[in-house]
Design a protein around this motif. Structure first.
Motif, PDB file in Angstrom:
ATOM      1  N   ARG A 264      94.657 -47.886  13.314  1.00 49.30           N
ATOM      2  CA  ARG A 264      93.285 -47.511  13.645  1.00 49.30           C
ATOM      3  C   ARG A 264      93.130 -46.253  13.057  1.00 49.30           C
ATOM      4  NH1 ARG A 264      89.574 -45.393  14.562  1.00 49.30           N
ATOM      5  NH2 ARG A 264      88.250 -45.131  16.538  1.00 49.30           N
ATOM      6  N   LEU A 265      93.891 -45.389  12.643  1.00 50.23           N
ATOM      7  CA  LEU A 265      93.700 -44.116  11.980  1.00 50.23           C
ATOM      8  C   LEU A 265      93.650 -44.116  10.495  1.00 50.23           C
ATOM      9  CD1 LEU A 265      95.167 -41.776  14.684  1.00 50.23           C
ATOM     10  CD2 LEU A 265      92.937 -42.311  14.289  1.00 50.23           C
ATOM     11  N   GLY A 266      94.264 -45.260  10.010  1.00 51.22           N
ATOM     12  CA  GLY A 266      94.218 -45.632   8.450  1.00 51.22           C
ATOM     13  C   GLY A 266      95.857 -44.986   7.992  1.00 51.22           C
ATOM     14  N   LEU A 267      96.495 -44.825   9.018  1.00 57.68           N
ATOM     15  CA  LEU A 267      97.858 -43.952   8.470  1.00 57.68           C
ATOM     16  C   LEU A 267      98.750 -44.899   7.598  1.00 57.68           C
ATOM     17  CD1 LEU A 267      99.093 -42.575  11.722  1.00 57.68           C
ATOM     18  CD2 LEU A 267      97.802 -41.676  10.136  1.00 57.68           C
ATOM     19  N   TYR A 268      98.484 -46.265   7.447  1.00 60.34           N
ATOM     20  CA  TYR A 268      98.901 -47.100   6.432  1.00 60.34           C
ATOM     21  C   TYR A 268      98.716 -46.954   5.251  1.00 60.34           C
ATOM     22  CZ  TYR A 268      94.939 -49.821   6.484  1.00 60.34           C
ATOM     23  OH  TYR A 268      93.842 -50.360   6.323  1.00 60.34           O
ATOM     24  N   LYS A 269      97.725 -46.287   5.025  1.00 62.85           N
ATOM     25  CA  LYS A 269      97.090 -45.976   3.593  1.00 62.85           C
ATOM     26  C   LYS A 269      97.614 -44.759   2.941  1.00 62.85           C
ATOM     27  CE  LYS A 269      92.309 -47.651   5.054  1.00 62.85           C
ATOM     28  NZ  LYS A 269      90.905 -47.230   5.054  1.00 62.85           N
ATOM     29  N   ILE A 270      98.211 -44.000   3.573  1.00 63.50           N
ATOM     30  CA  ILE A 270      99.022 -42.824   3.100  1.00 63.50           C
ATOM     31  C   ILE A 270     100.380 -42.810   3.171  1.00 63.50           C
ATOM     32  CG2 ILE A 270      96.809 -41.386   3.086  1.00 63.50           C
ATOM     33  CD1 ILE A 270      97.994 -40.165   5.707  1.00 63.50           C
ATOM     34  N   GLU A 271     101.005 -43.688   4.056  1.00 64.70           N
ATOM     35  CA  GLU A 271     102.201 -43.594   4.326  1.00 64.70           C
ATOM     36  C   GLU A 271     103.272 -43.707   3.335  1.00 64.70           C
ATOM     37  OE1 GLU A 271     102.948 -46.664   7.451  1.00 64.70           O
ATOM     38  OE2 GLU A 271     102.574 -48.156   6.014  1.00 64.70           O
ATOM     39  N   GLN A 272     102.795 -44.601   2.258  1.00 64.59           N
ATOM     40  CA  GLN A 272     103.800 -44.922   1.170  1.00 64.59           C
ATOM     41  C   GLN A 272     104.086 -43.676   0.227  1.00 64.59           C
ATOM     42  OE1 GLN A 272     105.421 -48.106   0.724  1.00 64.59           O
ATOM     43  NE2 GLN A 272     106.753 -46.795  -0.464  1.00 64.59           N
TER      44      GLN A 272
ATOM     45  N   ALA B 145     106.484 -41.563   2.072  1.00 61.51           N
ATOM     46  CA  ALA B 145     107.954 -42.352   2.233  1.00 61.51           C
ATOM     47  C   ALA B 145     108.438 -42.206   0.714  1.00 61.51           C
ATOM     48  CB  ALA B 145     107.579 -43.598   2.444  1.00 61.51           C
ATOM     49  N   ASP B 146     107.736 -42.283  -0.381  1.00 60.92           N
ATOM     50  CA  ASP B 146     108.488 -41.944  -1.608  1.00 60.92           C
ATOM     51  C   ASP B 146     109.041 -40.492  -1.794  1.00 60.92           C
ATOM     52  OD1 ASP B 146     107.617 -44.681  -2.265  1.00 60.92           O
ATOM     53  OD2 ASP B 146     105.940 -43.990  -3.319  1.00 60.92           O
ATOM     54  N   ALA B 147     107.956 -39.735  -1.354  1.00 63.98           N
ATOM     55  CA  ALA B 147     108.651 -38.302  -1.386  1.00 63.98           C
ATOM     56  C   ALA B 147     109.661 -38.215  -0.601  1.00 63.98           C
ATOM     57  CB  ALA B 147     107.435 -37.215  -0.700  1.00 63.98           C
ATOM     58  N   LEU B 148     109.881 -38.609   0.623  1.00 60.36           N
ATOM     59  CA  LEU B 148     111.300 -38.708   1.452  1.00 60.36           C
ATOM     60  C   LEU B 148     112.413 -39.772   1.089  1.00 60.36           C
ATOM     61  CD1 LEU B 148     109.216 -37.722   4.834  1.00 60.36           C
ATOM     62  CD2 LEU B 148     110.632 -36.320   3.284  1.00 60.36           C
ATOM     63  N   GLY B 149     111.980 -40.504   0.337  1.00 62.07           N
ATOM     64  CA  GLY B 149     113.087 -41.533   0.179  1.00 62.07           C
ATOM     65  C   GLY B 149     113.129 -42.526   1.207  1.00 62.07           C
ATOM     66  N   ILE B 150     112.207 -42.901   2.100  1.00 61.25           N
ATOM     67  CA  ILE B 150     112.319 -43.763   3.124  1.00 61.25           C
ATOM     68  C   ILE B 150     111.670 -45.077   2.852  1.00 61.25           C
ATOM     69  CG2 ILE B 150     111.434 -43.907   5.528  1.00 61.25           C
ATOM     70  CD1 ILE B 150     111.457 -40.962   5.971  1.00 61.25           C
ATOM     71  N   GLU B 151     112.175 -46.139   3.248  1.00 62.72           N
ATOM     72  CA  GLU B 151     111.620 -47.447   3.261  1.00 62.72           C
ATOM     73  C   GLU B 151     110.547 -47.537   4.369  1.00 62.72           C
ATOM     74  OE1 GLU B 151     112.794 -52.082   2.831  1.00 62.72           O
ATOM     75  OE2 GLU B 151     114.240 -50.611   3.021  1.00 62.72           O
TER      76      GLU B 151
ATOM     77  N   LYS C 294     109.063 -49.626   7.053  1.00 64.43           N
ATOM     78  CA  LYS C 294     108.967 -51.083   7.724  1.00 64.43           C
ATOM     79  C   LYS C 294     108.731 -50.689   9.198  1.00 64.43           C
ATOM     80  CE  LYS C 294     113.456 -51.742   7.129  1.00 64.43           C
ATOM     81  NZ  LYS C 294     114.857 -52.603   7.103  1.00 64.43           N
ATOM     82  N   ALA C 295     107.643 -51.667   9.737  1.00 62.82           N
ATOM     83  CA  ALA C 295     107.403 -51.576  11.161  1.00 62.82           C
ATOM     84  C   ALA C 295     108.345 -51.856  11.967  1.00 62.82           C
ATOM     85  CB  ALA C 295     105.934 -52.362  11.378  1.00 62.82           C
ATOM     86  N   HIS C 296     108.636 -51.131  13.228  1.00 62.51           N
ATOM     87  CA  HIS C 296     109.829 -50.945  14.172  1.00 62.51           C
ATOM     88  C   HIS C 296     110.927 -51.047  13.642  1.00 62.51           C
ATOM     89  CE1 HIS C 296     106.445 -52.510  16.856  1.00 62.51           C
ATOM     90  NE2 HIS C 296     106.242 -53.465  16.052  1.00 62.51           N
ATOM     91  N   ASP C 297     110.999 -50.094  12.601  1.00 59.79           N
ATOM     92  CA  ASP C 297     112.435 -49.651  12.066  1.00 59.79           C
ATOM     93  C   ASP C 297     112.368 -48.171  12.591  1.00 59.79           C
ATOM     94  OD1 ASP C 297     114.820 -49.395  10.137  1.00 59.79           O
ATOM     95  OD2 ASP C 297     113.202 -47.915   9.345  1.00 59.79           O
ATOM     96  N   ALA C 298     113.727 -47.692  12.979  1.00 54.42           N
ATOM     97  CA  ALA C 298     113.523 -46.198  13.498  1.00 54.42           C
ATOM     98  C   ALA C 298     113.214 -45.294  12.490  1.00 54.42           C
ATOM     99  CB  ALA C 298     115.044 -45.955  14.138  1.00 54.42           C
ATOM    100  N   ILE C 299     113.481 -45.349  11.271  1.00 57.13           N
ATOM    101  CA  ILE C 299     112.953 -44.129  10.510  1.00 57.13           C
ATOM    102  C   ILE C 299     111.688 -44.362   9.888  1.00 57.13           C
ATOM    103  CG2 ILE C 299     114.078 -45.013   8.311  1.00 57.13           C
ATOM    104  CD1 ILE C 299     114.353 -41.470   9.610  1.00 57.13           C
ATOM    105  N   GLY C 300     111.466 -45.458  10.034  1.00 67.42           N
ATOM    106  CA  GLY C 300     109.846 -45.949   9.369  1.00 67.42           C
ATOM    107  C   GLY C 300     108.973 -45.717  10.186  1.00 67.42           C
ATOM    108  N   ASP C 301     109.271 -45.769  11.683  1.00 66.60           N
ATOM    109  CA  ASP C 301     108.629 -45.355  12.726  1.00 66.60           C
ATOM    110  C   ASP C 301     108.328 -43.839  12.988  1.00 66.60           C
ATOM    111  OD1 ASP C 301     107.957 -47.954  13.293  1.00 66.60           O
ATOM    112  OD2 ASP C 301     109.158 -48.016  15.318  1.00 66.60           O
ATOM    113  N   VAL C 302     109.579 -42.999  12.651  1.00 65.85           N
ATOM    114  CA  VAL C 302     109.598 -41.829  12.492  1.00 65.85           C
ATOM    115  C   VAL C 302     108.472 -41.316  11.577  1.00 65.85           C
ATOM    116  CG1 VAL C 302     110.735 -40.103  11.920  1.00 65.85           C
ATOM    117  CG2 VAL C 302     111.556 -41.537  13.284  1.00 65.85           C
ATOM    118  N   LEU C 303     108.369 -41.889  10.387  1.00 65.39           N
ATOM    119  CA  LEU C 303     107.356 -41.803   9.356  1.00 65.39           C
ATOM    120  C   LEU C 303     106.086 -41.636   9.841  1.00 65.39           C
ATOM    121  CD1 LEU C 303     106.744 -40.963   6.184  1.00 65.39           C
ATOM    122  CD2 LEU C 303     106.720 -43.607   5.752  1.00 65.39           C
ATOM    123  N   VAL C 304     105.686 -42.818  10.361  1.00 62.53           N
ATOM    124  CA  VAL C 304     104.405 -43.002  11.089  1.00 62.53           C
ATOM    125  C   VAL C 304     104.085 -41.737  12.087  1.00 62.53           C
ATOM    126  CG1 VAL C 304     102.927 -44.381  12.282  1.00 62.53           C
ATOM    127  CG2 VAL C 304     104.499 -45.378  10.453  1.00 62.53           C
TER     128      VAL C 304
END
Length: 248
Positions: free
Chosen positions: A134-142, A145-151, A153-163
């Motif tokens: 809804r807020l377009g966060l998926y457009k900026i999350e990569q 994620a690259d800066a933090l070394g995170i993969e 993935k939706a419904h993954d604990a650390i992926g959801d923490v990034l969102v």
């Protein structure tokens, strides 16, 4: 300086006996961000419905330590002080799971789900993945994620923490629009402690499509029955039903 702990868990299911099988969180310390993300074993089998959501299978946690013995859990206990702030989307669920590991938070709490209900009250849903799109966060999350070394993935604990980290920034923007120059952390903590009155039509039950106020005018007994028999009702719904019953 306070630490800000953005946390999520994945579990064997959502029942009383289910347990944590992934603990992921970020610790924000000024401009420094530390990432903790551990898979963990459980004596409780992973429900197929849970696997469908998070994709964690038994072989992925085989040989892993239980949650309470992971480095992530031990660090969480170390920083569990009243000076720090714990930030979770739908906090009662994750805190309930952590309590099974004998963890009780001493940190100030921000539940971004309840804050979202206060600040984005007109949205059709308040799930974290809903706001991701809804807020377009998926457009900026990569980039994040690259800066933090995170993969991601939706419904993954650390992926959801990034969102969650990105969504927290949007909550602060909306907070400023709504309340002006307030301390954002103090205000989000306050909103977390303030129940939300539900004015939307129910999406379940024999009065699906009716608001609580409409139901109370015709069948107060049904609302009383809901309070006494529907254990799945969250705190906001219980508050809303109680308030409506008091007013009619």
């Amino acid at each position: 300086m306070a630490l800000f702990v953005l946390l999520d868990t994945e579990t064997t299911g959502a029942g009383e006996n289910d347990r944590i099988i992934q603990l992921g969180y970020m610790v924000l310390d000024g401009k420094k961000v530390d990432v903790y993300n551990d898979m963990c074993s459980s004596d409780v089998p992973i429900a197929y419905g849970a696997m469908e959501v998070h994709g964690i299978t038994p072989d992925m946690i085989e040989g892993r330590p239980p949650c309470s013995e992971t480095d992530a859990f031990k660090k969480l206990c170390e920083i569990n002080t009243p000076d720090n702030v714990l930030i979770i989307h739908n906090a009662p669920f994750d805190l309930g799971m952590l309590s099974k590991e004998n963890f009780t938070s001493k940190m100030r709490l921000i539940d971004t789900l309840r804050c979202a209900k206060h600040l984005f009250e007109d949205e059709e849903a308040h799930r974290l993945q809903y706001f991701r799109y809804r807020l377009g966060l998926y457009k900026i999350e990569q980039k994040e994620a690259d800066a933090l070394g995170i993969e991601v993935k939706a419904h993954d604990a650390i992926g959801d923490v990034l969102v969650l980290k990105l969504f927290l920034s949007e909550l602060r923007k909306r907070l400023e629009e709504r309340f002006g120059a307030v301390n954002p952390i103090d205000k989000l903590v306050e909103l977390t402690q303030t129940p939300v009155f539900n004015t939307r039509p129910l999406k379940f039950g024999k009065y699906k499509g009716k608001t609580l106020t409409e139901i109370a005018q015709n069948d107060k007994g049904y609302l009383s029955w809901m309070l006494g028999n529907m254990e799945s009702l969250d705190e906001d719904m219980r508050y809303s039903i109680g308030r409506v019953l008091e007013s009619v």
